[in-house]
Design an enzyme around this catalytic site. Structure first.
Site, PDB file in Angstrom:
ATOM      1  N   HIS A 104      45.992 -25.820-131.523  1.00 15.00           N
ATOM      2  CA  HIS A 104      46.982 -26.422-132.421  1.00 15.00           C
ATOM      3  C   HIS A 104      46.256 -26.850-133.693  1.00 15.00           C
ATOM      4  O   HIS A 104      45.180 -27.461-133.634  1.00 15.00           O
ATOM      5  CB  HIS A 104      47.630 -27.621-131.719  1.00 15.00           C
ATOM      6  CG  HIS A 104      48.480 -28.441-132.631  1.00 15.00           C
ATOM      7  ND1 HIS A 104      49.413 -27.877-133.473  1.00 15.00           N
ATOM      8  CD2 HIS A 104      48.546 -29.782-132.845  1.00 15.00           C
ATOM      9  CE1 HIS A 104      50.003 -28.837-134.160  1.00 15.00           C
ATOM     10  NE2 HIS A 104      49.494 -29.998-133.804  1.00 15.00           N
ATOM     11  N   CYS A 156      54.183 -30.756-130.798  1.00 15.17           N
ATOM     12  CA  CYS A 156      53.220 -29.700-131.143  1.00 15.17           C
ATOM     13  C   CYS A 156      52.900 -28.777-129.976  1.00 15.17           C
ATOM     14  O   CYS A 156      52.331 -27.709-130.179  1.00 15.17           O
ATOM     15  CB  CYS A 156      51.943 -30.315-131.693  1.00 15.17           C
ATOM     16  SG  CYS A 156      52.254 -31.412-133.066  1.00 15.17           S
ATOM     17  N   ASN A 180      49.750 -29.016-140.514  1.00 23.20           N
ATOM     18  CA  ASN A 180      50.235 -29.124-139.140  1.00 23.20           C
ATOM     19  C   ASN A 180      51.723 -28.755-139.117  1.00 23.20           C
ATOM     20  O   ASN A 180      52.540 -29.463-139.682  1.00 23.20           O
ATOM     21  CB  ASN A 180      50.022 -30.573-138.668  1.00 23.20           C
ATOM     22  CG  ASN A 180      50.500 -30.808-137.239  1.00 23.20           C
ATOM     23  OD1 ASN A 180      51.206 -29.977-136.661  1.00 23.20           O
ATOM     24  ND2 ASN A 180      50.114 -31.940-136.678  1.00 23.20           N
TER      25      ASN A 180
END
Ligand code: ACO
Length: 309
Positions: A236, A96, A266
């Site tokens: 994020h 990520c 996500n």
């Protein structure tokens, strides 16, 4: 893919997903659409916004954990599809934080004078590595791509600083155990889900809040600034509760924190550049603003970047 769609696949509910994560829907790329294809769409938009031509790009960095192939790098596939004759292209595997790692490497290489114009991409087809029998993970992830162009400049705008950190001791909190050179597929391999993402969500949650805060504080302090100087935080997009906890600890009001998790879930390395792009196009970033990006992912790995727009 909506939460209602997921209710038909695993034992979950829209109510659980929304209250625990903030996610309402996520995008799933169709069969036949690879990470390079999504990346190209994002790269075209970024290049157009920059006013540069494809020949001007001399560096292409892609953050991804879902490459088109094991070999070559997907960045090289993008180079071909985008027709970037003067670029060198490579992938970064930083889950990520892939976009922030890419931003850090690209800005550092530009600062040395070795490169002038970089395309930095975060792109993932997480649906290809998600176990849709595991309700702990499948509700979280989506597919997507985002990109930015970095270019050398003489004024005081640009990347003020980046901070990157990792802790490989915690790698099995979020990983795909099988299919690599450590545990390769053999002729008698039985697919039991270890070829897909597995995650200890609760453990990651705690580390994510702590280290994203640390990364944000470090980059703000290093620049001689305070939280009040930050115009917009691009975190994020992993979980709305993680984002809210960080904002609270940093004493930054949520109206200065960009959130789009409800639409995309996500998307790993794509999450920060998609959010950055949406925030910019929505007019939330003005010239001279300090924009703070902060991310966390499998590795475990985390990082931050401070940009003066
Ligand atoms: N639907 C319904 N119930 C569920 C679901 C679901 N989809 N998933 C889990 N549950 C259940 C669990 O089984 C558990 O039940 P039990 O108490 O009977 O055992 C209960 O809900 C609570 O589970 P928790 O894991 O404690 O739930 P939590 O509040 O921690 O939320 C979550 C889980 C959303 C995964 C959260 O921990 C999280 O967001 N973690 C961080 C994820 C992350 O940031 N990952 C890093 C980036 S990803 C990357 O790098 C690619």
């Amino acid at each position: 893919m909506t939460n209602a769609d997921l209710e038909k696949i695993v034992d979950t509910s829209d109510e659980w997903i929304v209250t625990r994560t903030g996610i309402k829907e996520r995008r799933i790329a169709p069969q036949g659409m690879a990470v390079s294809d999504m990346s190209v769409e994002a790269c075209k938009k970024a290049l157009e916004a920059s006013g540069l031509k494809s020949e001007d790009i001399d560096l292409l960095i892609l953050g991804t954990v879902t490459p088109d192939y094991k070999l070559p790098s997907t960045a090289c596939v993008i180079q071909e599809k985008m027709e970037l004759p003067n670029a060198t292209a490579f992938d970064i595997v930083a889950a990520c934080t892939g976009f922030i790692n890419g931003l850090s490497v690209a800005s550092s290489l530009i600062e040395t004078g070795a490169y002038k114009n970089a395309l930095v991409v975060g792109s993932e087809k997480l649906s290809s590595i998600v176990n849709y029998k595991d309700r702990n993970t499948c509700i979280l992830f989506g597919d997507g791509a985002g990109a930015a162009v970095l270019t050398a400049s003489d004024d005081d705008s640009g990347v003020v600083g980046t901070f990157l950190k990792s802790n490989g001791n915690l790698r099995d909190l979020l990983w795909i155990k099988d299919g690599g050179s450590a545990n390769p597929y053999t002729d008698d391999y039985v697919f039991t889900g270890e070829d897909k993402i597995s995650m200890s969500g609760g453990d990651i949650f705690k580390v994510a809040v702590k280290q994203m805060c640390n990364a944000a504080v470090k980059i703000i302090n290093d620049a001689g600034l305070t939280s009040d100087d930050i115009a917009l935080v691009i975190p994020h997009q992993a979980n709305i509760r993680i984002i809210e906890a960080i904002a609270k600890r940093l004493k930054i009001n949520m109206d200065k924190v960009f959130v789009n998790i409800e639409k995309y879930g996500n998307t790993s390395a794509a999450s920060v550049p998609i959010a950055l792009d949406e925030a910019y196009r929505a007019g939330k970033i003005k010239s001279g603003d300090y924009v703070l990006m902060v991310a966390f992912g499998g590795g475990l790995i985390w990082g931050s970047a401070l940009v003066k727009w």
